[in-house]
Scaffold this active site. Structure first.
Site, PDB file in Angstrom:
ATOM      1  N   GLU A 130      -7.552  -2.951   4.542  1.00 55.76           N
ATOM      2  CA  GLU A 130      -8.343  -2.560   3.364  1.00 55.76           C
ATOM      3  C   GLU A 130      -9.828  -2.862   3.524  1.00 55.76           C
ATOM      4  O   GLU A 130     -10.675  -2.142   3.001  1.00 55.76           O
ATOM      5  CB  GLU A 130      -7.811  -3.256   2.101  1.00 55.76           C
ATOM      6  CG  GLU A 130      -6.488  -2.687   1.594  1.00 55.76           C
ATOM      7  CD  GLU A 130      -5.273  -3.242   2.331  1.00 55.76           C
ATOM      8  OE1 GLU A 130      -5.440  -4.189   3.119  1.00 55.76           O
ATOM      9  OE2 GLU A 130      -4.169  -2.728   2.115  1.00 55.76           O
TER      10      GLU A 130
ATOM     11  N   PHE B 247      -2.486  -0.247  -4.003  1.00 56.04           N
ATOM     12  CA  PHE B 247      -2.291  -0.862  -5.316  1.00 56.04           C
ATOM     13  C   PHE B 247      -3.496  -1.751  -5.582  1.00 56.04           C
ATOM     14  O   PHE B 247      -4.089  -2.291  -4.652  1.00 56.04           O
ATOM     15  CB  PHE B 247      -1.031  -1.748  -5.336  1.00 56.04           C
ATOM     16  CG  PHE B 247       0.251  -0.979  -5.399  1.00 56.04           C
ATOM     17  CD1 PHE B 247       0.820  -0.638  -6.631  1.00 56.04           C
ATOM     18  CD2 PHE B 247       0.901  -0.603  -4.236  1.00 56.04           C
ATOM     19  CE1 PHE B 247       2.008   0.077  -6.677  1.00 56.04           C
ATOM     20  CE2 PHE B 247       2.089   0.109  -4.282  1.00 56.04           C
ATOM     21  CZ  PHE B 247       2.650   0.448  -5.506  1.00 56.04           C
TER      22      PHE B 247
ATOM     23  N   HIS C  74       1.792  -5.924  -7.511  1.00 57.16           N
ATOM     24  CA  HIS C  74       1.677  -4.484  -7.749  1.00 57.16           C
ATOM     25  C   HIS C  74       1.406  -4.195  -9.225  1.00 57.16           C
ATOM     26  O   HIS C  74       1.625  -3.088  -9.688  1.00 57.16           O
ATOM     27  CB  HIS C  74       2.957  -3.753  -7.320  1.00 57.16           C
ATOM     28  CG  HIS C  74       3.193  -3.740  -5.840  1.00 57.16           C
ATOM     29  ND1 HIS C  74       3.378  -4.883  -5.113  1.00 57.16           N
ATOM     30  CD2 HIS C  74       3.276  -2.720  -4.955  1.00 57.16           C
ATOM     31  CE1 HIS C  74       3.581  -4.562  -3.844  1.00 57.16           C
ATOM     32  NE2 HIS C  74       3.517  -3.261  -3.723  1.00 57.16           N
TER      33      HIS C  74
END
Lengths: 326, 356
Positions: free
Chosen positions: A60, A83, A129
């Site tokens: 990420e 997420f 999540h």
């Protein structure tokens, strides 16, 4: 016109802009062949090719940092973080670079980029999540933060986010991804990023929310209207920069305000809205501003998550208290 | 059981610390005279650093990171690149930026607390320095990817330190570069110190160059104090990237002769003996020895050139000092392309309050 869901509206807006603007590129984990874990990018790689819809390695920080580099070269990266619970690794790149590039170079280099992420609780997902931490981004000068709550607004606001010359965090309410269907004209028309949407109008109460919580807010408003209570229902949609004018004008009219969000209460966006009302519209108030929010706790795992999320009943109870106050 | 992967890391040196050329002069150099321009550039960097430190000591600029000792690595990078390439520096590579057209005045402006210092009048495409460590490696991956996607024959070149190689941004960047085979050159300027943490505490790997191997890209070590090796290896890597043959990681082995910044007291963590022995490896000294031995440079020329440099840095300092500060409104004016209505009130307040 076709009846589509929020997640389909994401897909349609991305497809429209990929077609209309050759500088748009999508990047993220599993967004290509797999079409994204929520299928938001379903079919886009097949349609636009692997150089427009790019499956990245699983990293990420890199997705956000590479987006900064792409954006400075005249491309418009739209990245997907799978997420919101996985977005935290990107914070340094977003805060220290994407948000600042224009300012620190006096406009020489800029970062027109969008970071999309599904957010929020209520889908019985695994740990990490269910985050709703939009306020973290609202606090960062240089970013814009957008959360749609209907298919039409998703389509129009995502187009606006991609066309915006500055970095936009676009948070998608995963709980209502497929809950609402609307006719959405795929006309490529963007909605303004600096305006709240007044969804219902009434003179007794201002109810303010955004994202997935709009679903409960709408039900609460229907129930209040059935009892003859008139409600201004405001979907904030763009949390930063915040359209205070629409909010203040409504509160000055109704004199009563209830803010609903699923993020934790302390330091949440509700606090900012309440503070602005205190600064600018205190004397219009007939009752204290109330907030119905998530608690200041870790989002519970799914067996108890329904006790975390603001329910219609709790919203109605808070509305009742405000209406009875004066 | 059998070995399934092998690697070797080569270390490049042409000019040893005594100033002897141990191998034939490699391209892009054809004769010792070709070395004069980069040599003079190294002198320019050192003159600037010494002026900037003096300006900091007298309170005329803020904290400043001197690059003393790293001049060959910077000149090598700069002279390997083409004008249209994009350079993405860490905070100690003003020496590369000067060669790319960034002015001394702009660099002073930046360290003197003025954003206009990053709005380069030339080298418009080069990045502002990155203070957060190694974050620029990922920007370089993005820039290089954009070149590849657009079919442009340009190269992104970025630098970070030995400390930077420990960060996720560096490692994720190499991994992306390997997978995507983009026109990228990453230079780890291994100056032996990440503020107070020595190279030995930064990584157990024998070289930083070999960090490329796990990412599936080429890794090369260079004597970063040898301008000839540095330029040669960087030019090869840049040319390779430009032809589409993929990214390269270069480890430039050098030494940070100055403290981390003017705010740092290096005597707390390293002895003077170490600094003194590093001075024997000084990149300027060894090239000067070679150039004088080759009779393409003389002490007189050196003196005259240094005199000229003194005037140049003094002029830059004067021009910097003559700049008026930006108007107060400017603190709002570059946040977004267009100031959101939500911020108009705060902007008016800032002006109002400044008059209180």
């Amino acid at each position: 016109m076709t009846m589509i869901t929020i997640v389909e509206a994401v897909n349609r807006a991305l497809a429209y802009e990929l077609e209309a603007d050759p500088s748009v590129v999508l990047l993220g984990e599993d967004i290509g062949v797999n079409g994204g874990v929520f299928r938001a990018t379903d079919g886009l790689q097949a349609q636009f090719g692997k150089t427009r819809v790019i499956d990245t390695p699983l990293a990420e920080i890199a997705i956000s940092g590479v987006s900064v580099g792409l954006a400075t070269q005249g491309l418009k990266p739209v990245s997907e973080i799978q997420f919101m619970g996985f977005i935290y690794a990107t914070m340094e790149q977003l805060i220290s670079h994407a948000a600042r590039m224009r300012n620190r170079t006096r406009g020489r280099l800029t970062c027109p980029m969008v970071v999309r992420a599904p957010y929020g609780a209520g889908i019985h997902a695994p740990e990490h999540h269910s985050e709703s931490t939009e306020a973290l981004f609202v606090h960062i000068p240089g970013l814009k933060v957008v959360i749609p709550s209907t298919p039409r607004r998703t389509y129009g606001l995502l187009l606006a986010a991609i066309r915006d010359p500055d970095p936009v965090i676009f948070l998608e309410p995963e709980r209502i991804y497929r809950l609402i269907k609307q006719d959405v004209e795929e006309d490529g028309v963007a909605l303004p990023l600096e305006k709240c949407f007044i969804e219902r109008e009434g003179s007794d109460l201002t109810l303010i929310s955004w994202g997935a919580s709009m679903h409960e807010a709408r039900q609460a408003v229907a129930s209040l209207e059935a009892k003859g209570v008139g409600v201004d229902l405001i979907d904030v949609a763009t949390l930063s920069p915040l359209d205070s004018e629409t909010i203040l004008a409504s509160v000055e009219k109704t004199g009563r305000c209830l803010i609903v969000h699923e993020a934790p209460k302390t330091g949440g966006m509700g606090a900012e809205i309440a503070a602005r009302i205190c600064e600018k519209a205190l004397l219009s108030l007939k009752a204290p501003v109330k907030r119905v929010t998530g608690y200041d706790i870790i989002v519970p795992l799914y067996k108890l998550e329904k006790h975390y999320l603001p329910s219609v009943k709790v919203i109605l109870q808070a509305a009742q208290e405000i209406l009875e106050f004066a | 059981m059998q070995p399934i992967a092998h690697f070797e890391i080569y270390s490049h040196q042409f000019l040893n610390s005594a100033g002897d050329l141990t191998l034939p002069l490699p391209p892009p150099f054809h004769s010792p005279r070709d070395l004069l321009k980069p040599y003079q550039h190294m002198l320019r960097i050192r003159a600037f650093d010494s002026k900037a430190v003096a300006l900091q000591r007298t309170g005329q600029i803020g904290t400043f990171p001197s690059s003393e000792g790293e001049e060959a690595s910077m000149a090598g990078i700069a002279f390997a690149m083409q004008a249209e390439d994009v350079f993405l520096p860490s905070y100690r590579e003003h020496g590369v930026l000067f060669a790319r057209g960034v002015s001394m005045e702009e660099v002073l402006l930046y360290w003197g607390g003025d954003e206009r210092g990053s709005n380069y009048a030339n080298a418009r495409q080069d990045f502002p320095i990155a203070v957060p460590i190694a974050t620029q490696v990922l920007h370089a991956v993005g820039v290089a990817t954009a070149f590849k996607l657009k079919g442009e024959k340009k190269v992104a070149v970025t630098t970070c330190g030995d400390g930077g190689s420990s960060r996720a941004d560096f490692n994720e960047g190499l991994n992306f570069a390997g997978v995507w085979q983009i026109p990228l050159v990453v230079v780890v300027v291994n100056n032996q110190w990440a503020i107070s943490v020595p190279r030995s505490s930064q990584s157990k790997a024998a070289t930083f160059a070999q960090k490329a191997i796990a990412a599936g890209m080429e890794g090369i070590q260079v004597d970063g104090n040898d301008l000839i090796a540095m330029t040669h290896v960087c030019r090869q890597a840049v040319d390779k990237a430009r032809t589409g043959a993929g990214p390269t990681l270069i480890e430039a082995v050098t030494y940070r002769m100055a403290p981390h910044t003017t705010a740092d007291d290096a005597s707390r963590y390293r002895g003077q003996e170490e600094v003194n022995s590093a001075k024997a490896l000084d990149p300027i000294l060894r090239l000067k020895t070679f150039l004088m031995r080759e009779k393409v440079w003389s002490l007189d020329e050196e003196e005259a050139f240094k005199q000229k440099l003194q005037e140049e840095v003094n002029e830059a300092a004067k021009a910097y000092q003559a700049m008026s500060p930006q108007p107060i409104e400017s603190i709002f004016d570059y946040l977004y392309a267009k100031l959101p209505r939500a911020l108009e009130e705060q902007k008016a307040q800032a002006v109002e309050r400044s008059e209180l």
